[in-house]
Design an enzyme around this catalytic site. Structure first.
Site, PDB file in Angstrom:
ATOM      1  N   HIS A   1      39.977  45.325  48.747  1.00  6.53           N
ATOM      2  CA  HIS A   1      39.418  43.978  49.279  1.00  6.53           C
ATOM      3  C   HIS A   1      37.814  43.791  48.750  1.00  6.53           C
ATOM      4  O   HIS A   1      37.429  42.598  48.954  1.00  6.53           O
ATOM      5  CB  HIS A   1      39.617  43.356  50.773  1.00  6.53           C
ATOM      6  CG  HIS A   1      41.077  43.342  51.032  1.00  6.53           C
ATOM      7  ND1 HIS A   1      41.504  43.559  52.434  1.00  6.53           N
ATOM      8  CD2 HIS A   1      42.193  43.342  50.379  1.00  6.53           C
ATOM      9  CE1 HIS A   1      42.597  43.399  52.774  1.00  6.53           C
ATOM     10  NE2 HIS A   1      43.110  43.167  51.432  1.00  6.53           N
TER      11      HIS A   1
ATOM     12  N   CYS B   1      48.088  46.963  47.818  1.00 10.41           N
ATOM     13  CA  CYS B   1      47.472  45.596  48.242  1.00 10.41           C
ATOM     14  C   CYS B   1      47.585  44.725  46.729  1.00 10.41           C
ATOM     15  O   CYS B   1      47.646  45.518  45.422  1.00 10.41           O
ATOM     16  CB  CYS B   1      46.200  45.762  48.312  1.00 10.41           C
ATOM     17  SG  CYS B   1      45.363  44.100  48.777  1.00 10.41           S
ATOM     18  N   HIS B   2      47.888  43.448  46.621  1.00 13.74           N
ATOM     19  CA  HIS B   2      48.171  42.613  45.673  1.00 13.74           C
ATOM     20  C   HIS B   2      46.838  42.121  45.174  1.00 13.74           C
ATOM     21  O   HIS B   2      46.786  41.084  44.471  1.00 13.74           O
ATOM     22  CB  HIS B   2      49.183  41.641  46.107  1.00 13.74           C
ATOM     23  CG  HIS B   2      49.030  41.152  47.249  1.00 13.74           C
ATOM     24  ND1 HIS B   2      50.227  40.725  48.254  1.00 13.74           N
ATOM     25  CD2 HIS B   2      48.000  40.402  47.833  1.00 13.74           C
ATOM     26  CE1 HIS B   2      49.594  40.088  49.486  1.00 13.74           C
ATOM     27  NE2 HIS B   2      48.557  39.771  49.107  1.00 13.74           N
TER      28      HIS B   2
END
Length: 444
Positions: free
Chosen positions: A198, A168-169
């Protein structure tokens, strides 16, 4: 070297990853296998891949496959970017909970949207794991599909795959954004983050040995607009900055979405992901039309981790990336086996997660709630127990803050009915309000 893309019909994302891959001189002659079950999207992805290769001056061997196993055969890396059900399923994830008064902004990680996105993805992941075990057992599976933590935990538990890393970025782009805010070049910042996907936390944020958090706090004190963002509200109260957008972060805690006042104060965009889905669909149509007309497409890098990992393993170039991996002692005050996001060292030997030490207790408390919910979703699928679907929704922070327990069960029944054909058979039961399971008769 062979790289397989599963869900290559996510054309915009596939384009960015290929642009990054072909920018490395050592990777310009790789074999790329594109797989999607949608012929139109697969053809568009193939045309886009060939265009990007020409622009980059690369000469890869590119093949397209409607069947998954031939695409995987002999792969060294598998990039999973599947979205099961596409935009239609996502709209259901918002519309059905919306009838119960449940607000969602993104709905792809936790919440009722995250639960059912996972449950309709798990059957695909099980099949993917079986195919990889048969035709490319030593390949690295680089997963981009959300909900990340649920998918990574499920892949490890249900398929037996061990070379699984979720990518994930959010950490990278969070720090880039913070660097702009404090007016320090990103390349000069020293940072470290850890937590869950997240909802990881920037634990170290420094420049030339000085802590940058006081400067960030001062900026927020001077700028009332910054204070009207969930991430700054959490930073002010928790002492550490979370690694996803305010639109994401508001869904993982019970404090914001249920309250009209907070929705207004923090400018929470209810249903934001539906607008993103519409934008993605429009981008796909634009790409498809441009390729059909022979018009040039922009070829832009994305700074995603998968191409960097592939380059590092192929060439031995050392790098540090952030990966989502099972928690085997990496963060000791989070549950073992849950998927955590930590720095990972990458070189020719592979991807090596690093120990992040114990999180500050207030951060660990939030991450434990997150992982407890995700574990129940995985338990539902692994144990084929539809009760755990409801249990997961009951302990989800934002859902529990909004709905009564009866409405939570009723909502889950409606979601099961809506997504029925995409769920594994054992989870298709509509349970109603009856007492369920062992011990139901032993009422105190």
């Amino acid at each position: 070297m062979k790289i397989a893309f599963v869900g290559a019909g996510s054309v915009v994302f596939t384009q960015g990853l290929l642009a990054d891959l072909f920018a490395f001189p050592e990777l310009t002659d790789v074999r790329v296998a594109l797989h999607d079950i949608d012929r139109d999207r697969l053809d568009t992805a193939l045309a886009a891949a060939r265009h990007i290769a020409r622009v980059r001056g690369a000469k890869p061997e590119i093949t397209a496959h409607l069947e998954r196993r031939p695409a995987l055969d002999g792969a060294d890396f598998v990039i999973n970017i599947v979205q099961v059900g596409m935009g239609g399923a996502t709209r259901t994830d918002f519309e059905v909970p919306g009838r119960f008064g449940l607000r969602q902004t993104i709905g792809d990680t936790l919440g009722v949207g995250g639960i059912f996105r996972a449950l309709r993805t798990f059957p695909l992941l099980r099949g993917l794991g079986a195919d990889m075990a048969a035709v490319c057992p030593d390949a690295w599976l680089l997963n981009y599909t959300n909900p990340m933590a649920m998918n990574v935990q499920y892949l490890v538990e249900a398929t037996g795959l061990t070379r699984v890393v979720g990518l994930c970025h959010s950490v990278y782009w969070t720090v880039r954004g913070l660097a702009d805010l404090v007016d320090v070049p990103y390349e000069e910042i020293v940072y470290r983050a850890a937590g869950v996907n997240h909802q990881a936390w920037i634990l170290r944020f420094e420049h030339e040995g000085a802590d940058l958090y006081p400067r960030l706090a001062e900026l927020a004190e001077r700028d009332p607009q910054l204070r009207r963002r969930v991430r700054f509200d959490m930073f002010r109260r928790l002492g550490f900055y979370p690694t996803e957008t305010s639109e994401h972060s508001c869904e993982y805690v019970p404090w914001y979405l249920h309250h009209d006042r907070e929705v207004e104060r923090l400018r929470l965009p209810i249903g934001e992901y539906l607008r993103i889905v519409a934008g993605n669909e429009a981008s796909y149509e634009q790409t498809r039309a441009a390729l059909a007309e022979g018009e040039p497409l922009p070829v832009e890098g994305t700074m995603e981790y998968a191409p960097q990992i592939i380059h590092s393993i192929a060439t031995g170039t050392p790098r540090t990336v952030y990966g989502n991996v099972p928690n085997h002692g990496l963060i000791p005050n989070l549950p073992a086996g849950g998927a955590v996001e930590v720095p990972c060292l990458v070189d020719a030997t592979g991807v090596l997660p690093t120990r992040a030490e114990a999180l500050p207790p207030q951060l660990a408390a939030l991450n434990r709630a997150y992982l407890s919910m995700t574990d129940l979703v995985v338990r539902a699928a692994v144990e084929d127990d539809p009760r755990h679907v409801r249990h997961a929704a009951m302990v989800d922070p934002a859902t529990a803050a909004t709905l009564s327990v009866e409405d939570i069960w009723r909502l889950c029944d409606d979601m099961v009915t809506a997504h029925r054909e995409r769920l594994q058979p054992g989870l298709r039961a509509v349970l109603g309000y009856g007492y369920q399971g062992a011990g139901a008769g032993a009422l105190g």
